[in-house]
Design a protein around this motif. Sequence first.
Motif, mmCIF file in Angstrom:
data_model
loop_
_atom_site.group_PDB
_atom_site.id
_atom_site.type_symbol
_atom_site.label_atom_id
_atom_site.label_comp_id
_atom_site.label_asym_id
_atom_site.label_seq_id
_atom_site.Cartn_x
_atom_site.Cartn_y
_atom_site.Cartn_z
ATOM 1 N N ALA A 1 -19.160 42.525 34.501
ATOM 2 C CA ALA A 1 -18.330 41.285 33.201
ATOM 3 C C ALA A 1 -19.054 40.871 32.815
ATOM 4 C CB ALA A 1 -17.706 40.810 34.294
ATOM 5 N N VAL A 2 -18.986 40.237 31.313
ATOM 6 C CA VAL A 2 -19.600 40.238 30.244
ATOM 7 C C VAL A 2 -18.803 39.100 29.788
ATOM 8 C CG1 VAL A 2 -21.146 41.954 29.758
ATOM 9 C CG2 VAL A 2 -19.981 41.933 28.792
ATOM 10 N N ALA A 3 -17.303 39.339 29.632
ATOM 11 C CA ALA A 3 -16.140 38.270 28.753
ATOM 12 C C ALA A 3 -14.573 39.263 29.463
ATOM 13 C CB ALA A 3 -17.122 39.249 27.006
ATOM 14 N N LEU A 4 -13.855 38.026 28.443
ATOM 15 C CA LEU A 4 -13.000 38.547 28.866
ATOM 16 C C LEU A 4 -11.957 37.896 27.556
ATOM 17 C CD1 LEU A 4 -12.483 35.401 32.161
ATOM 18 C CD2 LEU A 4 -11.888 37.651 32.007
ATOM 19 N N GLY A 5 -11.004 38.976 27.658
ATOM 20 C CA GLY A 5 -10.393 38.972 26.460
ATOM 21 C C GLY A 5 -8.976 38.680 26.971
ATOM 22 N N GLY A 6 -7.983 36.830 26.465
ATOM 23 C CA GLY A 6 -6.610 37.104 26.903
ATOM 24 C C GLY A 6 -5.582 37.405 25.735
ATOM 25 N N ARG A 7 -4.338 37.629 26.390
ATOM 26 C CA ARG A 7 -3.012 38.398 25.099
ATOM 27 C C ARG A 7 -1.964 37.036 26.131
ATOM 28 N NH1 ARG A 7 1.785 40.012 23.546
ATOM 29 N NH2 ARG A 7 1.727 41.540 22.303
ATOM 30 N N ILE A 8 -1.920 36.747 24.586
ATOM 31 C CA ILE A 8 -0.680 35.761 24.750
ATOM 32 C C ILE A 8 0.914 36.648 25.190
ATOM 33 C CG2 ILE A 8 -1.237 33.488 24.107
ATOM 34 C CD1 ILE A 8 0.312 34.593 21.316
ATOM 35 N N LEU A 9 1.957 35.876 26.318
ATOM 36 C CA LEU A 9 3.117 37.091 26.751
ATOM 37 C C LEU A 9 3.577 36.533 25.409
ATOM 38 C CD1 LEU A 9 3.622 35.740 30.621
ATOM 39 C CD2 LEU A 9 2.916 38.312 29.238
ATOM 40 N N PHE B 1 -8.941 30.199 28.564
ATOM 41 C CA PHE B 1 -7.757 30.292 28.733
ATOM 42 C C PHE B 1 -6.702 29.878 29.765
ATOM 43 C CE2 PHE B 1 -11.453 33.605 28.272
ATOM 44 C CZ PHE B 1 -11.126 34.485 26.963
ATOM 45 N N ARG B 2 -6.004 30.214 29.120
ATOM 46 C CA ARG B 2 -4.863 29.324 29.741
ATOM 47 C C ARG B 2 -3.424 30.020 29.205
ATOM 48 N NH1 ARG B 2 -3.721 23.625 28.204
ATOM 49 N NH2 ARG B 2 -1.678 24.011 29.424
ATOM 50 N N ALA B 3 -2.503 30.689 30.274
ATOM 51 C CA ALA B 3 -1.078 31.488 29.845
ATOM 52 C C ALA B 3 -1.357 32.477 29.005
ATOM 53 C CB ALA B 3 -0.379 30.266 29.152
ATOM 54 N N ARG B 4 -2.491 33.758 30.091
ATOM 55 C CA ARG B 4 -2.843 34.963 28.981
ATOM 56 C C ARG B 4 -3.265 35.602 29.989
ATOM 57 N NH1 ARG B 4 -4.537 34.736 23.203
ATOM 58 N NH2 ARG B 4 -4.127 32.770 22.317
ATOM 59 N N VAL B 5 -2.382 37.151 29.666
ATOM 60 C CA VAL B 5 -2.613 38.001 30.515
ATOM 61 C C VAL B 5 -4.344 38.271 29.903
ATOM 62 C CG1 VAL B 5 -2.636 39.942 30.505
ATOM 63 C CG2 VAL B 5 -0.613 39.159 30.730
ATOM 64 N N MET B 6 -4.729 38.536 30.813
ATOM 65 C CA MET B 6 -6.056 38.657 30.449
ATOM 66 C C MET B 6 -7.234 41.014 31.395
ATOM 67 S SD MET B 6 -7.261 35.561 30.628
ATOM 68 C CE MET B 6 -7.904 35.830 30.189
ATOM 69 N N PHE B 7 -7.485 40.887 30.543
ATOM 70 C CA PHE B 7 -8.430 42.168 30.424
ATOM 71 C C PHE B 7 -10.264 41.770 29.923
ATOM 72 C CE2 PHE B 7 -4.195 44.409 28.723
ATOM 73 C CZ PHE B 7 -4.379 43.293 27.776
ATOM 74 N N PRO B 8 -10.268 41.539 31.050
ATOM 75 C CA PRO B 8 -11.675 42.047 31.685
ATOM 76 C C PRO B 8 -12.592 42.893 30.900
ATOM 77 C CG PRO B 8 -11.142 42.169 33.661
ATOM 78 C CD PRO B 8 -9.976 42.278 33.145
ATOM 79 N N ILE B 9 -13.684 42.348 29.840
ATOM 80 C CA ILE B 9 -14.723 42.926 29.423
ATOM 81 C C ILE B 9 -16.357 43.588 30.312
ATOM 82 C CG2 ILE B 9 -16.018 43.452 27.525
ATOM 83 C CD1 ILE B 9 -14.089 41.463 25.397
ATOM 84 N N ASN C 1 -10.764 36.273 22.374
ATOM 85 C CA ASN C 1 -11.587 36.865 23.196
ATOM 86 C C ASN C 1 -12.989 35.238 23.266
ATOM 87 O OD1 ASN C 1 -11.450 39.110 23.300
ATOM 88 N ND2 ASN C 1 -11.898 38.975 21.001
ATOM 89 N N SER C 2 -13.813 35.903 24.638
ATOM 90 C CA SER C 2 -15.288 35.035 24.912
ATOM 91 C C SER C 2 -15.408 34.482 23.577
ATOM 92 C CB SER C 2 -15.336 35.777 26.364
ATOM 93 O OG SER C 2 -14.881 35.432 27.265
ATOM 94 N N GLN C 3 -16.118 33.512 23.478
ATOM 95 C CA GLN C 3 -16.903 33.141 22.773
ATOM 96 C C GLN C 3 -18.277 34.264 22.508
ATOM 97 O OE1 GLN C 3 -17.470 30.695 20.215
ATOM 98 N NE2 GLN C 3 -15.436 29.275 20.976
ATOM 99 N N GLU C 4 -19.321 34.116 22.045
ATOM 100 C CA GLU C 4 -20.329 34.804 21.993
ATOM 101 C C GLU C 4 -20.633 33.872 23.090
ATOM 102 O OE1 GLU C 4 -21.933 36.812 18.840
ATOM 103 O OE2 GLU C 4 -20.562 38.568 18.793
#
Length: 619
Positions: free
Chosen positions: A208-216, A193-201, A232-235
């Motif tokens: 924590a099992v994964a991350l979701g990232g949203r671009i600005l 992930f780069r330059a993203r707002v992160m939502f940990p899952i 989202n993180s790869q499975e």
Amino acid sequence: MAILEDDVARVRAATDIVALIGEHAALKRQGTRWVGLCPFHQEKTPSFSVNAEMGVYYCFGCQRSGDVITFVREIDGLDFVEAVRRLAERAGITITEDSQATAERQWRKPLFAALSEAVTFYHERLISSPDAGPARDYLRSRGYDGDVVRRFQLGWAPDDWDTLARHIRVPDKVLTDAGLGFVNRLGRQQDAFRARVMFPIFDPSGRAVALGGRILPGRPDASGTPGPKYKNSQEGPVYSKRRTLYGLNWAKLDVVASGEVVVCEGYTDVIAFFMAGLPRAVATCGTALGEEHFRLLRNFARRVVLAYDADAAGQAGASRVYEWERHHEVDVAVAALPAGSDPADLAVEDPEALRKAVSEAQPFLAFRLERVLNSADLRSAEGRAKAAEAAMAVVAEHPNELVRDQYVMVVADRTRLEPQALRSLADRQSRSGAQVGAGRLSSNGPSEGADTDAAAPVSGASRRPRSPGRETQRAGLEALRLAVHEPELVAQRLEPVLFADETQRAAFEVLLASQNLHEALELAEERGEDVAVLLRRLAVEEPLADPDDVVVQLVRFASRRALVEIDAQARLSPDSFVELATLSSRIKKDLEELEDPGLVNEAAERLLAWLVARDEESA
Ligand SMILES: [Zn+2]
């Protein structure tokens, strides 16, 4: 399974289910059972029963059921292993964890550790790093204050190639298996992930099992391509989209307390519901709501409210929704959000509207029906007729005849047509094959006492398992109650072929295959949750019917079902017509003798022997 089977059995045996449940509900002895107010749902008259001898409970109100482990899982929102550990502690038992499971845990441990470190790293970057300024502005613009950012552990992935990888310093395999990065062609570690707002899952226990990232909005990353809005993180070994629900770790307490879970479309929707004072929302992570999500949710709640955009909810596959309702014994409702509205905006502008949408959520069928009727032109006779056709097609999808019939009245009311006309319309629709497998919509089935199966049409070519009629269901249940509580009265006279309902048949086979009820319950769990639920329910019920009557009735119903099939077969295959017709008249004669008190026993024996042979032949 991270715990030895033996230990699970020891923990079960050492836990007094009445004492355990007694910590949450007052139980009174009633015959062989204990009954009380259900700790899982609000009620005024007791419908919660415990069979202490078998160590199971069943609630006739909310249909929750299980053993001591299930109880602790549900009441405290724990997973299986956690629940066993807790009960072991309570009973003073030391449990060993098996070596394979331990090895697996050892192997996954560094992945969880890396993910946890990544969450902290991104979170701290968001809070204090100068390069996160635009991300903080964006979150503020969405109404997120410091509490929200901390509670959901939001983060910022810097606009760089390998900031995280250099910070956490883990082996390549850990980085990639955790879904946090990859190794490029030059053999160097890169961040996912780069330059993203992160939502940990997180998983339900808060790991924590994964991350979701949203671009600005409006900001491509340094590579110049904006990329997808969400990534989202790869499975991997610790993350499966099919089994993960974002937000469940925070929502589970309120979900259990309220008996309801709100499923929405994205991370920001989940946060919106929390901000609006409904901390019971979850979201799927980049995949559609599916079977495994329901398996997870049903541990926590019996009511699932879909808070989707109205169009998205309308498109949810009806047959799948009804299947989930049936199989997982949940109710699916739809919260109709105002068209085009975004829960995230509503949470800030009009939180009351968001709460209202959930409290007024409609059953799935009602919601779909409203959409059809609201889009129709009900002013003209032609328009109403058209609307009736479309509406009845929607109604016909529901598997339960009693439910369908109530909606016939709704459609009749709105289209000003006679209910009877609508029923025959539905019959025509189903005959024309438009509603394959949807079941028939008809309230004028066979007369009292007759069994609905025997009258159901059989089309030789595409025979689906039909759902058995109510009388058959009832007789099957009575027989099973006897088989559970007074096996000596019926054991020799019942055969699997007598059970038309698949779950009932499976339950009976399980009883046949086990030496005692404990073993039967374990086998039932392997056969499927519906089989296990049925057995637990039977365990807290008492047989009411006369064993002879029940056996004869089951033989009667099963023979009639077979007869309908034989007659249909005879029509379809002229070659064996004579043979089948002879057989048919012999069975009819036996069926007649079944009604004669002097001949009933022998006729029943002949029919049963024939049914068993026929069943073995077709197997
Ligand atoms: Zn209950």
